[in-house]
Design an enzyme around this catalytic site. Sequence first.
Site, PDB file in Angstrom:
ATOM      1  CB  SER A 144      -0.848  -0.030   1.252  1.00 27.10           C
ATOM      2  OG  SER A 144      -1.501   1.279   1.340  1.00 27.10           O
ATOM      3  CG  HIS A 192      -3.855  -1.596  -1.618  1.00 23.07           C
ATOM      4  ND1 HIS A 192      -4.978  -2.236  -2.062  1.00 23.07           N
ATOM      5  CD2 HIS A 192      -4.449  -0.973  -0.555  1.00 23.07           C
ATOM      6  CE1 HIS A 192      -6.121  -1.996  -1.353  1.00 23.07           C
ATOM      7  NE2 HIS A 192      -5.527  -1.043  -0.453  1.00 23.07           N
ATOM      8  CG  ASP A 204      -5.463   2.220   0.650  1.00 23.39           C
ATOM      9  OD1 ASP A 204      -6.197   1.438   0.549  1.00 23.39           O
ATOM     10  OD2 ASP A 204      -4.073   2.105   1.155  1.00 23.39           O
ATOM     11  CG  MET A 249      -8.499   7.075   2.653  1.00 20.15           C
ATOM     12  SD  MET A 249      -7.622   7.155   4.165  1.00 20.15           S
ATOM     13  CE  MET A 249      -7.070   5.557   4.041  1.00 20.15           C
ATOM     14  CG  HIS A 285      -9.469   0.202  -0.696  1.00 16.77           C
ATOM     15  ND1 HIS A 285      -8.784  -0.183   0.728  1.00 16.77           N
ATOM     16  CD2 HIS A 285     -10.798   0.141  -0.276  1.00 16.77           C
ATOM     17  CE1 HIS A 285      -9.666  -0.301   1.579  1.00 16.77           C
ATOM     18  NE2 HIS A 285     -11.156  -0.012   1.112  1.00 16.77           N
ATOM     19  CG  MET A 307     -11.593   3.204   2.233  1.00 20.56           C
ATOM     20  SD  MET A 307     -10.098   3.132   3.161  1.00 20.56           S
ATOM     21  CE  MET A 307      -8.741   3.172   1.718  1.00 20.56           C
ATOM     22  CG  MET A 337     -11.786  -2.893   5.093  1.00 23.81           C
ATOM     23  SD  MET A 337     -10.123  -2.091   4.328  1.00 23.81           S
ATOM     24  CE  MET A 337      -9.411  -1.633   5.935  1.00 23.81           C
ATOM     25  N   GLY A 360      -9.106   3.801   6.904  1.00 25.56           N
ATOM     26  CA  GLY A 360      -8.799   5.341   7.199  1.00 25.56           C
ATOM     27  C   GLY A 360      -7.335   5.513   7.445  1.00 25.56           C
ATOM     28  N   GLY A 404      -1.083   1.189   9.723  1.00 21.64           N
ATOM     29  CA  GLY A 404      -0.307   1.051  10.639  1.00 21.64           C
ATOM     30  C   GLY A 404      -1.307   0.851  11.944  1.00 21.64           C
ATOM     31  CG  ASP A 408      -6.411  -3.052   2.996  1.00 21.46           C
ATOM     32  OD1 ASP A 408      -5.324  -2.726   3.445  1.00 21.46           O
ATOM     33  OD2 ASP A 408      -7.089  -2.266   2.367  1.00 21.46           O
ATOM     34  N   GLY A 409      -5.041  -4.362   5.984  1.00 25.40           N
ATOM     35  CA  GLY A 409      -5.002  -4.095   7.274  1.00 25.40           C
ATOM     36  C   GLY A 409      -4.343  -4.644   8.333  1.00 25.40           C
ATOM     37  N   GLY A 410      -3.037  -4.448   8.864  1.00 29.12           N
ATOM     38  CA  GLY A 410      -2.233  -4.882   9.908  1.00 29.12           C
ATOM     39  C   GLY A 410      -1.728  -6.178   9.472  1.00 29.12           C
ATOM     40  N   GLY A 463       0.996  -2.169   4.426  1.00 26.84           N
ATOM     41  CA  GLY A 463       1.685  -0.866   3.970  1.00 26.84           C
ATOM     42  C   GLY A 463       2.641  -0.544   5.220  1.00 26.84           C
TER      43      GLY A 463
HETATM   44  C1  DX5 Z   1      -6.476   1.412   5.307  1.00 25.25           C
HETATM   45  C2  DX5 Z   1      -6.257   1.037   4.213  1.00 25.25           C
HETATM   46  C3  DX5 Z   1      -5.065   0.200   4.094  1.00 25.25           C
HETATM   47  C4  DX5 Z   1      -3.693   0.667   4.627  1.00 25.25           C
HETATM   48  C5  DX5 Z   1      -3.169  -0.673   5.352  1.00 25.25           C
HETATM   49  O1  DX5 Z   1      -7.579   2.311   5.509  1.00 25.25           O
HETATM   50  O2  DX5 Z   1      -7.245   0.446   3.433  1.00 25.25           O
HETATM   51  O3  DX5 Z   1      -4.752  -0.243   2.566  1.00 25.25           O
HETATM   52  O4  DX5 Z   1      -2.806   1.197   3.736  1.00 25.25           O
HETATM   53  O5  DX5 Z   1      -2.056  -0.083   5.897  1.00 25.25           O
HETATM   54  P1  DX5 Z   1      -1.135  -1.150   7.078  1.00 25.25           P
HETATM   55  O6  DX5 Z   1      -0.899  -2.607   6.271  1.00 25.25           O
HETATM   56  O7  DX5 Z   1      -0.294  -0.303   7.637  1.00 25.25           O
HETATM   57  O8  DX5 Z   1      -2.360  -1.525   8.027  1.00 25.25           O
HETATM   58 ZN    ZN Z   2      -6.645  -0.498   1.399  1.00 23.75          ZN
END
Ligand code: DX5
Ligand code: ZN
Length: 214
Positions: free
Chosen positions: A7, A32, A34, A36, A65, A67, A136, A141, A144, A174-176, A196
């Site tokens: 990401s 990826h 993102d 927003m 992606h 959002m 998710m 949003g 990290g 996606d996420g963590g 990310g």
């Molecule tokens: C969060 C994004 C993710 C984010 C993931 O809203 O959709 O794609 O960049 O980042 P990490 O891998 O750090 O959780």
């Molecule tokens: Zn994402």
Amino acid sequence: MHLISPSLLSADQGNVAQAVTMLSESMADWIHFDVMDGLFVPNISFGFPLLQAVRKITTKTLDVHLMVVEPERYIERFRDAGADVLTVHYEASRHLHRTIEAVKSAGMMAGVALNPHTSVELLVDILSVADMVLIMSVNPGFGGQKFIDQTYNKIERLVNLKAKYRPDLLIQVDGGVDLSNKQILIDAGANVLVAGNAVFSAPNPLAVIAELKS
Ligand code: DX5
Ligand code: ZN
């Protein structure tokens, strides 16, 4: 086989071109991106001009992606800016079936993203038309954040629905995502891992991508 989609949100925003060059030379399958809008999520990231600039310097698949509320407003513009995969949120589109069909007609792969509180069972009537479901594993949003463990249960339930309604569905998480949970996610049935912070906060991002891919 699973795909890795680092990401760009976690890259140094003053040196995005450098990050994209690094990703182009890495074992990453997708990049990826993102988007927003400050309305669907409490944060604003980046949009068309950056996507166009990224498109010019990489041949990797651009995995966008959104959002964004009412994402159907922007389907052609993201296609024209260079998106290959366009994922919209279940919670953000009133006529999701129409939106997915429009994404595919525009020539992109269509994904549906689910917030942590949204059940995968809500997708039974749409699974035959979507190409990918993005689960998710944090609240969208921010990069990290800490991985939500209930995600494993959601993947398991989606794998069952996939067998029944859409055997070739891609399941993106996606996420963590990091080196500590990637194998569990793959074993559970995830085919696309977004990362990310795990990539960009590492001293050697190329090595982390290779390990996520292995
Ligand atoms: C969060 C994004 C993710 C984010 C993931 O809203 O959709 O794609 O960049 O980042 P990490 O891998 O750090 O959780
Ligand atoms: Zn994402």
